[in-house]
Design a protein around this motif. Structure first.
Motif, short mmCIF file in Angstrom:
data_model
loop_
_atom_site.label_atom_id
_atom_site.label_comp_id
_atom_site.label_asym_id
_atom_site.label_seq_id
_atom_site.Cartn_x
_atom_site.Cartn_y
_atom_site.Cartn_z
N ALA A 29 0.82 -1.21 0.00
CA ALA A 29 0.00 0.00 0.00
C ALA A 29 0.86 1.26 0.00
O ALA A 29 0.57 2.22 -0.73
N VAL A 30 1.92 1.27 0.80
CA VAL A 30 2.80 2.44 0.82
C VAL A 30 3.49 2.62 -0.53
O VAL A 30 3.63 3.75 -1.02
N GLY A 33 0.97 4.09 -2.81
CA GLY A 33 0.70 5.46 -2.40
C GLY A 33 1.80 6.42 -2.84
O GLY A 33 1.53 7.52 -3.35
N ALA A 46 -3.67 9.64 -3.86
CA ALA A 46 -2.67 8.80 -3.21
C ALA A 46 -3.26 8.08 -2.00
O ALA A 46 -3.00 6.89 -1.79
N LEU A 47 -4.04 8.77 -1.19
CA LEU A 47 -4.63 8.14 0.00
C LEU A 47 -5.68 7.09 -0.38
O LEU A 47 -5.76 6.03 0.24
N THR A 50 -3.77 4.10 -1.67
CA THR A 50 -3.12 3.39 -0.57
C THR A 50 -4.11 2.54 0.20
O THR A 50 -3.86 1.37 0.48
N PHE A 54 -4.20 -1.61 0.23
CA PHE A 54 -4.05 -2.29 1.51
C PHE A 54 -5.16 -3.30 1.73
O PHE A 54 -4.91 -4.46 2.08
#
Length: 96
Positions: A29-30, A33, A46-47, A50, A54
């Motif tokens: 996920a990071v 992101g 981006a959020l 992410t 995840f």
């Protein structure tokens, strides 16, 4: 020191396995992101990316784990050892 059949103590790797799955999903996920933030320069996208990655990776890892047949130690932990009812024998052919 032997354990009784009803007493199962998981090993350290068995206890840390859920953390490995969550950690792997977090790393993926990071990564997504950061890539989406660098590419779009938009924090919202981006959020969202992410969070979505995840959840998707975590669900896929959980489904793959459920597809694996449990070994003897896991069956003992679940109480599904050899103490269950035996299946009746299959018929051997016509009985006249």
């Amino acid at each position: 020191m032997t354990q009784s059949p009803g007493e199962y103590k998981p090993s350290r790797s068995d206890r840390l396995r859920p953390a490995e799955y969550v950690g792997g999903a977090a790393i993926a996920a990071v990564f997504v992101g950061v890539i989406s933030l660098v590419a779009t320069r938009d924090w919202t996208i981006a959020l969202i990316g992410t969070g979505a990655v995840f959840i998707i990776v975590l669900v896929v890892l959980a489904l793959l784990q459920m597809a694996i047949k449990p070994n003897a130690a896991e069956q003992a932990e679940l109480g599904e050892g050899d103490t269950g009812p035996a299946e009746p024998p299959a018929p051997q052919g016509p009985t006249h």
